[in-house]
Design an enzyme around this catalytic site. Structure first.
Site, PDB file in Angstrom:
ATOM      1  N   CYS A  27      28.945  25.554 -83.521  1.00 28.57           N
ATOM      2  CA  CYS A  27      30.381  25.425 -83.774  1.00 28.57           C
ATOM      3  C   CYS A  27      30.881  26.393 -84.835  1.00 28.57           C
ATOM      4  O   CYS A  27      32.084  26.482 -85.074  1.00 28.57           O
ATOM      5  CB  CYS A  27      30.713  23.988 -84.164  1.00 28.57           C
ATOM      6  SG  CYS A  27      30.653  22.853 -82.755  1.00 28.57           S
ATOM      7  N   LYS A  30      33.516  29.018 -83.660  1.00 27.40           N
ATOM      8  CA  LYS A  30      34.928  28.729 -83.414  1.00 27.40           C
ATOM      9  C   LYS A  30      35.837  29.780 -84.048  1.00 27.40           C
ATOM     10  O   LYS A  30      35.536  30.313 -85.116  1.00 27.40           O
ATOM     11  CB  LYS A  30      35.294  27.357 -83.994  1.00 27.40           C
ATOM     12  CG  LYS A  30      34.929  26.184 -83.112  1.00 27.40           C
ATOM     13  CD  LYS A  30      35.535  24.903 -83.667  1.00 27.40           C
ATOM     14  CE  LYS A  30      35.300  23.731 -82.737  1.00 27.40           C
ATOM     15  NZ  LYS A  30      35.928  22.506 -83.261  1.00 27.40           N
ATOM     16  N   THR A  58      48.173  17.278 -81.667  1.00 21.54           N
ATOM     17  CA  THR A  58      47.547  17.026 -82.976  1.00 21.54           C
ATOM     18  C   THR A  58      46.130  17.567 -83.040  1.00 21.54           C
ATOM     19  O   THR A  58      45.326  17.095 -83.855  1.00 21.54           O
ATOM     20  CB  THR A  58      47.527  15.513 -83.284  1.00 21.54           C
ATOM     21  OG1 THR A  58      46.768  14.828 -82.269  1.00 21.54           O
ATOM     22  CG2 THR A  58      48.940  14.956 -83.330  1.00 21.54           C
ATOM     23  N   ASP A  60      43.631  17.194 -81.105  1.00 16.62           N
ATOM     24  CA  ASP A  60      42.677  16.114 -80.889  1.00 16.62           C
ATOM     25  C   ASP A  60      41.441  16.620 -80.158  1.00 16.62           C
ATOM     26  O   ASP A  60      41.369  17.772 -79.724  1.00 16.62           O
ATOM     27  CB  ASP A  60      43.329  14.963 -80.109  1.00 16.62           C
ATOM     28  CG  ASP A  60      42.866  13.605 -80.599  1.00 16.62           C
ATOM     29  OD1 ASP A  60      41.681  13.486 -80.962  1.00 16.62           O
ATOM     30  OD2 ASP A  60      43.685  12.669 -80.631  1.00 16.62           O
ATOM     31  N   ASP A  61      40.447  15.740 -80.000  1.00 17.74           N
ATOM     32  CA  ASP A  61      39.146  16.153 -79.492  1.00 17.74           C
ATOM     33  C   ASP A  61      39.126  16.363 -77.989  1.00 17.74           C
ATOM     34  O   ASP A  61      38.278  17.103 -77.474  1.00 17.74           O
ATOM     35  CB  ASP A  61      38.096  15.102 -79.873  1.00 17.74           C
ATOM     36  CG  ASP A  61      37.999  14.933 -81.378  1.00 17.74           C
ATOM     37  OD1 ASP A  61      37.615  15.899 -82.049  1.00 17.74           O
ATOM     38  OD2 ASP A  61      38.328  13.846 -81.880  1.00 17.74           O
ATOM     39  N   GLY A 149      29.356  23.272 -61.946  1.00 17.90           N
ATOM     40  CA  GLY A 149      29.543  24.155 -63.087  1.00 17.90           C
ATOM     41  C   GLY A 149      29.889  25.567 -62.660  1.00 17.90           C
ATOM     42  O   GLY A 149      30.307  25.810 -61.526  1.00 17.90           O
ATOM     43  N   HIS A 150      29.686  26.501 -63.583  1.00 14.56           N
ATOM     44  CA  HIS A 150      30.007  27.898 -63.316  1.00 14.56           C
ATOM     45  C   HIS A 150      29.082  28.778 -64.143  1.00 14.56           C
ATOM     46  O   HIS A 150      28.735  28.444 -65.271  1.00 14.56           O
ATOM     47  CB  HIS A 150      31.468  28.190 -63.674  1.00 14.56           C
ATOM     48  CG  HIS A 150      31.924  29.556 -63.279  1.00 14.56           C
ATOM     49  ND1 HIS A 150      31.981  29.968 -61.963  1.00 14.56           N
ATOM     50  CD2 HIS A 150      32.329  30.617 -64.018  1.00 14.56           C
ATOM     51  CE1 HIS A 150      32.421  31.222 -61.913  1.00 14.56           C
ATOM     52  NE2 HIS A 150      32.624  31.632 -63.155  1.00 14.56           N
ATOM     53  N   ASP A 237      35.662  13.656 -84.315  1.00 14.35           N
ATOM     54  CA  ASP A 237      34.320  14.056 -84.712  1.00 14.35           C
ATOM     55  C   ASP A 237      34.404  15.317 -85.567  1.00 14.35           C
ATOM     56  O   ASP A 237      35.304  16.138 -85.427  1.00 14.35           O
ATOM     57  CB  ASP A 237      33.364  14.229 -83.524  1.00 14.35           C
ATOM     58  CG  ASP A 237      33.822  15.273 -82.509  1.00 14.35           C
ATOM     59  OD1 ASP A 237      34.958  15.760 -82.608  1.00 14.35           O
ATOM     60  OD2 ASP A 237      33.032  15.595 -81.609  1.00 14.35           O
TER      61      ASP A 237
END
Length: 359
Positions: A27, A30, A58, A60-61, A149-150, A237
């Site tokens: 992460c 990001k 907002t 959000d997750d 998926g891809h 989270d």
């Protein structure tokens, strides 16, 4: 915790290092919060159907779409470059991190799609297969299939999931619904970014590596039970923007002030000394540059507090805002599901949106 068999293809000491193929890991990849805010500044409009319960308003997750009076669909995606060199563990970490957003909305995962981007001419096919196997094993532990998926040929290795879940519309727990008087509970200790920085510099001990893997592959399953508690008002989270960034999002969403007591924040072993020795990620500095103006660090905090507050947490813990009388029930949920580090770390107060960190 999922028991991971040792990989014979790559390990932290192998000559071929998966992390060397990417400019950042986990992460910590990001986009910096300040840059992201500029990108999205003029794109908050668009079609908003009445069934869309949670969108981008907002930060959000996950998105939440009401299907009927009993069900809402949770949809999210997360993917990143390697944070560790073992391909199997990279797959596990990335999948755990992606599914976490479903739990953070209070939902139960039902299905995932794999996102696989790999430098085909540089990584052996066997290594890529191990990454995918790690993700499959985590999904199996979460009780969901990878239903599709891809894949693309990419300059850097990237793996992640589209994760979907279900939740009762009345049990959706947004990051913006904290109430004045709430207490804040954190489910996992901080320090993953510090450990990953040490790993990339080949200065992480075996014990530190085990900590890193255990923390980042622990599914945030308490989110399901937490959403059923009446006193739980908000959930999120803690991931790439660090504890400070995600707590600040919670405070901004509610229009309140969050207060974190630094002495109560759980930390992984030895990360204070490691951060003091310079083992911090570039993302930590970018995070502070993006939102530090809204964070008040009180006198008396240790020199490493800022670095650890902004430390990007790959597959980090749930942050809960709940009524004080619900705090013990929240901690019980965490303990029953093996989250022994869970702790009350602060509170939410009336006041201008922002974050204050006290000793």
């Amino acid at each position: 915790m999922i028991e991971a068999p040792p990989s014979k293809l790559l390990n932290p000491l192998a000559p071929l290092r998966l992390t060397s193929f990417s400019h950042g890991g986990g992460c910590g990849c990001k986009i910096a919060p300040g840059v992201l805010s500029q990108i999205l500044r003029n794109h908050a409009g668009g079609l908003i159907p009445p069934e869309l319960m949670v969108g981008i308003e907002t930060a959000d997750d996950a998105a939440v779409y009401r299907l009927n009076d009993e069900q809402a669909l949770i949809a999210t995606t997360d993917f990143f470059m390697p944070i560790v060199d073992d391909p199997y563990e990279f797959g596990r970490i990335a999948a755990t991190n992606a599914i976490s957003d479903v739990y953070a909305m209070g939902g139960r995962p039902i299905m995932a799609l794999a996102l696989v981007a790999m430098p085909i001419n540089q990584l052996p096919v066997e290594v890529i297969a191990e990454i995918v196997r790690g993700g499959q094993d985590v999904c199996r532990a979460a009780g969901i299939p990878i239903a599709g998926g891809h894949t693309i040929d990419s300059v850097e290795p990237i793996y992640g999931l589209v994760a979907m879940g279900l939740v009762h519309p009345k049990r959706v727990r947004r990051n913006a619904d904290a109430q004045a008087g709430d207490v804040l509970v954190l489910g996992k200790p901080l320090g993953v970014g510090v450990l990953s920085a040490a790993l990339k510099k080949q200065q992480l001990s075996e014990a530190g590596y085990r900590q890193l893997i255990e923390n980042t592959t622990k599914l945030n399953t308490p989110g399901i039970a937490l959403s059923a508690l009446d006193g739980v008002h908000a959930l999120t989270d803690v991931t790439g923007f660090g504890l400070a960034g995600h707590t600040l999002e919670l405070a901004r969403g509610a229009g309140l002030t969050a207060v974190v007591e630094w002495s109560k924040v759980p930390l992984l072993d030895n990360v204070i000394a490691m951060a003091g020795g310079g083992m911090v990620t570039g993302a930590s500095g970018r995070n502070w540059a993006g939102y530090g103006g809204d964070v008040q660090l009180h006198e008396g905090l240790p020199a490493t507090a800022q670095a650890l507050l902004t430390d990007p947490q790959t597959s980090g813990g749930l942050l809960v805002s709940c009524a004080p009388e619900a705090a013990e029930a929240v901690l019980d949920v965490f303990r029953q599901e093996g989250f022994g580090h869970a702790a009350v770390i602060g509170r939410v107060e009336a006041g201008a949106p922002g974050l204050a960190v006290i000793p």
